[in-house]
Design a protein around this motif. Structure first.
Motif, PDB file in Angstrom:
ATOM      1  N   LYS A 120     -16.247 -10.737  -2.554  1.00 48.11           N
ATOM      2  CA  LYS A 120     -15.185 -11.602  -3.109  1.00 48.11           C
ATOM      3  C   LYS A 120     -14.022 -10.764  -3.649  1.00 48.11           C
ATOM      4  O   LYS A 120     -13.225 -11.244  -4.464  1.00 48.11           O
ATOM      5  CB  LYS A 120     -15.760 -12.470  -4.234  1.00 48.11           C
ATOM      6  CG  LYS A 120     -16.714 -13.536  -3.738  1.00 48.11           C
ATOM      7  CD  LYS A 120     -17.308 -14.276  -4.916  1.00 48.11           C
ATOM      8  CE  LYS A 120     -18.343 -15.284  -4.426  1.00 48.11           C
ATOM      9  NZ  LYS A 120     -19.169 -15.782  -5.539  1.00 48.11           N
ATOM     10  N   ASP A 121     -13.960  -9.516  -3.216  1.00 45.16           N
ATOM     11  CA  ASP A 121     -12.916  -8.576  -3.644  1.00 45.16           C
ATOM     12  C   ASP A 121     -12.870  -8.334  -5.139  1.00 45.16           C
ATOM     13  O   ASP A 121     -11.833  -7.930  -5.680  1.00 45.16           O
ATOM     14  CB  ASP A 121     -11.525  -9.058  -3.172  1.00 45.16           C
ATOM     15  CG  ASP A 121     -11.420  -8.955  -1.660  1.00 45.16           C
ATOM     16  OD1 ASP A 121     -12.209  -8.180  -1.077  1.00 45.16           O
ATOM     17  OD2 ASP A 121     -10.580  -9.658  -1.073  1.00 45.16           O
ATOM     18  N   ASN A 122     -13.996  -8.626  -5.829  1.00 46.18           N
ATOM     19  CA  ASN A 122     -14.038  -8.343  -7.264  1.00 46.18           C
ATOM     20  C   ASN A 122     -14.617  -6.938  -7.454  1.00 46.18           C
ATOM     21  O   ASN A 122     -15.772  -6.759  -7.816  1.00 46.18           O
ATOM     22  CB  ASN A 122     -14.895  -9.403  -7.981  1.00 46.18           C
ATOM     23  CG  ASN A 122     -14.780  -9.272  -9.492  1.00 46.18           C
ATOM     24  OD1 ASN A 122     -14.281  -8.271  -9.999  1.00 46.18           O
ATOM     25  ND2 ASN A 122     -15.228 -10.294 -10.206  1.00 46.18           N
ATOM     26  N   PHE A 123     -13.762  -5.943  -7.153  1.00 44.16           N
ATOM     27  CA  PHE A 123     -14.254  -4.557  -7.125  1.00 44.16           C
ATOM     28  C   PHE A 123     -14.618  -4.024  -8.503  1.00 44.16           C
ATOM     29  O   PHE A 123     -15.530  -3.220  -8.632  1.00 44.16           O
ATOM     30  CB  PHE A 123     -13.215  -3.646  -6.458  1.00 44.16           C
ATOM     31  CG  PHE A 123     -13.019  -3.985  -5.008  1.00 44.16           C
ATOM     32  CD1 PHE A 123     -14.004  -3.667  -4.079  1.00 44.16           C
ATOM     33  CD2 PHE A 123     -11.870  -4.627  -4.565  1.00 44.16           C
ATOM     34  CE1 PHE A 123     -13.841  -3.982  -2.745  1.00 44.16           C
ATOM     35  CE2 PHE A 123     -11.705  -4.948  -3.234  1.00 44.16           C
ATOM     36  CZ  PHE A 123     -12.687  -4.641  -2.320  1.00 44.16           C
ATOM     37  N   VAL A 124     -13.880  -4.478  -9.522  1.00 43.76           N
ATOM     38  CA  VAL A 124     -14.139  -3.957 -10.868  1.00 43.76           C
ATOM     39  C   VAL A 124     -15.561  -4.333 -11.295  1.00 43.76           C
ATOM     40  O   VAL A 124     -16.354  -3.485 -11.710  1.00 43.76           O
ATOM     41  CB  VAL A 124     -13.095  -4.518 -11.876  1.00 43.76           C
ATOM     42  CG1 VAL A 124     -13.446  -4.070 -13.293  1.00 43.76           C
ATOM     43  CG2 VAL A 124     -11.701  -4.026 -11.497  1.00 43.76           C
ATOM     44  N   ARG A 125     -15.871  -5.624 -11.152  1.00 46.00           N
ATOM     45  CA  ARG A 125     -17.206  -6.085 -11.557  1.00 46.00           C
ATOM     46  C   ARG A 125     -18.298  -5.493 -10.636  1.00 46.00           C
ATOM     47  O   ARG A 125     -19.372  -5.112 -11.089  1.00 46.00           O
ATOM     48  CB  ARG A 125     -17.245  -7.615 -11.543  1.00 46.00           C
ATOM     49  CG  ARG A 125     -18.546  -8.150 -12.082  1.00 46.00           C
ATOM     50  CD  ARG A 125     -18.430  -9.596 -12.572  1.00 46.00           C
ATOM     51  NE  ARG A 125     -19.761 -10.164 -12.776  1.00 46.00           N
ATOM     52  CZ  ARG A 125     -20.578  -9.834 -13.767  1.00 46.00           C
ATOM     53  NH1 ARG A 125     -20.210  -8.926 -14.653  1.00 46.00           N
ATOM     54  NH2 ARG A 125     -21.767 -10.403 -13.872  1.00 46.00           N
ATOM     55  N   GLY A 126     -17.978  -5.418  -9.333  1.00 46.49           N
ATOM     56  CA  GLY A 126     -18.945  -4.866  -8.380  1.00 46.49           C
ATOM     57  C   GLY A 126     -19.329  -3.441  -8.735  1.00 46.49           C
ATOM     58  O   GLY A 126     -20.497  -3.083  -8.752  1.00 46.49           O
ATOM     59  N   LYS A 127     -18.301  -2.644  -9.074  1.00 41.61           N
ATOM     60  CA  LYS A 127     -18.564  -1.236  -9.421  1.00 41.61           C
ATOM     61  C   LYS A 127     -19.384  -1.138 -10.700  1.00 41.61           C
ATOM     62  O   LYS A 127     -20.267  -0.293 -10.825  1.00 41.61           O
ATOM     63  CB  LYS A 127     -17.236  -0.489  -9.611  1.00 41.61           C
ATOM     64  CG  LYS A 127     -16.719   0.110  -8.327  1.00 41.61           C
ATOM     65  CD  LYS A 127     -15.546   1.005  -8.624  1.00 41.61           C
ATOM     66  CE  LYS A 127     -14.891   1.464  -7.346  1.00 41.61           C
ATOM     67  NZ  LYS A 127     -13.571   2.039  -7.601  1.00 41.61           N
ATOM     68  N   LYS A 128     -19.051  -2.033 -11.636  1.00 38.67           N
ATOM     69  CA  LYS A 128     -19.759  -2.029 -12.911  1.00 38.67           C
ATOM     70  C   LYS A 128     -21.257  -2.314 -12.671  1.00 38.67           C
ATOM     71  O   LYS A 128     -22.131  -1.640 -13.214  1.00 38.67           O
ATOM     72  CB  LYS A 128     -19.167  -3.116 -13.804  1.00 38.67           C
ATOM     73  CG  LYS A 128     -19.312  -2.828 -15.281  1.00 38.67           C
ATOM     74  CD  LYS A 128     -18.471  -3.819 -16.069  1.00 38.67           C
ATOM     75  CE  LYS A 128     -18.564  -3.535 -17.554  1.00 38.67           C
ATOM     76  NZ  LYS A 128     -17.742  -4.451 -18.320  1.00 38.67           N
ATOM     77  N   LEU A 129     -21.504  -3.308 -11.817  1.00 36.98           N
ATOM     78  CA  LEU A 129     -22.903  -3.675 -11.522  1.00 36.98           C
ATOM     79  C   LEU A 129     -23.632  -2.537 -10.814  1.00 36.98           C
ATOM     80  O   LEU A 129     -24.795  -2.250 -11.108  1.00 36.98           O
ATOM     81  CB  LEU A 129     -22.945  -4.953 -10.668  1.00 36.98           C
ATOM     82  CG  LEU A 129     -22.652  -6.248 -11.435  1.00 36.98           C
ATOM     83  CD1 LEU A 129     -22.403  -7.403 -10.465  1.00 36.98           C
ATOM     84  CD2 LEU A 129     -23.802  -6.599 -12.376  1.00 36.98           C
ATOM     85  N   MET A 130     -22.935  -1.871  -9.879  1.00 33.08           N
ATOM     86  CA  MET A 130     -23.570  -0.741  -9.188  1.00 33.08           C
ATOM     87  C   MET A 130     -23.921   0.360 -10.194  1.00 33.08           C
ATOM     88  O   MET A 130     -24.948   1.028 -10.084  1.00 33.08           O
ATOM     89  CB  MET A 130     -22.648  -0.176  -8.102  1.00 33.08           C
ATOM     90  CG  MET A 130     -22.513  -1.057  -6.875  1.00 33.08           C
ATOM     91  SD  MET A 130     -24.096  -1.491  -6.107  1.00 33.08           S
ATOM     92  CE  MET A 130     -24.365  -0.077  -5.062  1.00 33.08           C
ATOM     93  N   GLY A 131     -23.035   0.495 -11.196  1.00 32.41           N
ATOM     94  CA  GLY A 131     -23.303   1.476 -12.260  1.00 32.41           C
ATOM     95  C   GLY A 131     -24.573   1.119 -13.017  1.00 32.41           C
ATOM     96  O   GLY A 131     -25.415   1.980 -13.292  1.00 32.41           O
ATOM     97  N   TYR A 132     -24.726  -0.184 -13.321  1.00 30.84           N
ATOM     98  CA  TYR A 132     -25.937  -0.636 -14.028  1.00 30.84           C
ATOM     99  C   TYR A 132     -27.186  -0.340 -13.188  1.00 30.84           C
ATOM    100  O   TYR A 132     -28.202   0.132 -13.695  1.00 30.84           O
ATOM    101  CB  TYR A 132     -25.900  -2.145 -14.302  1.00 30.84           C
ATOM    102  CG  TYR A 132     -24.910  -2.585 -15.352  1.00 30.84           C
ATOM    103  CD1 TYR A 132     -24.536  -1.731 -16.394  1.00 30.84           C
ATOM    104  CD2 TYR A 132     -24.362  -3.864 -15.330  1.00 30.84           C
ATOM    105  CE1 TYR A 132     -23.627  -2.143 -17.358  1.00 30.84           C
ATOM    106  CE2 TYR A 132     -23.462  -4.287 -16.284  1.00 30.84           C
ATOM    107  CZ  TYR A 132     -23.089  -3.421 -17.303  1.00 30.84           C
ATOM    108  OH  TYR A 132     -22.213  -3.820 -18.243  1.00 30.84           O
TER     109      TYR A 132
END
Ligand SMILES: [Zn+2]
Length: 227
Positions: free
Chosen positions: A203-215
């Motif tokens: 959904k092009d929500n890269f900020v949240r996606g990256k944050k989740l990958m970090g978690y």
């Protein structure tokens, strides 16, 4: 599912017979177990026992991790070689097996035999009373049932119920159930977080996606602390 052999055979007796001089020097107190004179013998012993034990610990029957295996796997003396009365069995084929590090730590220097075992001239199933299921003289699966990987139960018709009960208790095998369940739950959590991250990227929500990958990465790296 197979959890390795029900009892071990002294197949490595031939390996031990190749080193009579070194073993005599050990018995005479001239060499220690950790002496480099035994490196070759120990290597051959490990390979033989690994094959026979299907790479599993003789007590908990879990696979011993392949990575840095020598650090996770111990050559185990059922009767503790550091006790003077058992030193004579240090190179006895039926006193040797491989154990995982956690089980060996729990076993520490416990005395695995009674007075009759201490004074026996040969080690057999009738030498005396052993404290745990003996790797060579008792049938593991006649005495212990492992269900649902990994719950350890004393078999209803176990010929050695006291040995089985004591081994499960002393070796903390009842705690493995929780550890293994914790691992599955942790893996499940990491996969779910990664799936959520993928949906964010879609959904092009890269900020949240990256944050989740970090978690997910944090759980993968440090998750064992929560088990
Ligand atoms: Zn183990």
């Amino acid at each position: 599912m197979s959890f390795g052999p029900s009892r071990l055979q002294p197949l490595h007796d031939d390996i031990l017979k190749k080193y009579p001089g070194e073993i005599a020097r050990f018995d005479a107190g001239e060499l220690e177990w950790k002496s480099t004179a035994f490196d070759e013998l120990k290597k051959a012993l490990r390979l033989s026992l690994r094959a026979q034990q299907d790479g599993r610990c003789i007590y908990c029957r879990r696979k011993i991790t392949i990575e840095r295996r020598n650090a996770a796997e111990d050559i185990e003396h059922f009767l503790d070689k550091s006790k003077p009365k058992y030193k004579k069995w240090a190179f006895s084929a039926v006193n040797l097996a491989l154990a995982c590090h956690p089980c060996n730590i729990q076993k520490t220097t416990r005395d695995m035999g009674d007075a009759a075992v201490s004074s026996a001239s040969t080690l057999t199933g009738n030498s005396g009373e052993y404290s745990w299921i003996h790797p060579y003289f008792d049938d593991y699966f006649d005495n212990i049932e492992i269900v649902d990987a990994w719950i350890y139960l004393v078999k209803a018709e176990a010929p050695r119920p006291e040995r089985a009960r004591k081994m499960i208790k002393d070796c903390l095998l009842d705690q493995i159930t929780n550890i293994e369940a914790g691992k599955v739950a942790l893996f499940d959590r990491i996969v779910r977080i990664q799936n959520l991250a993928v949906r964010c990227f879609e959904k092009d929500n890269f900020v949240r996606g990256k944050k989740l990958m970090g978690y997910a990465g944090d759980y993968a790296k440090n998750g064992w602390k929560f088990i």
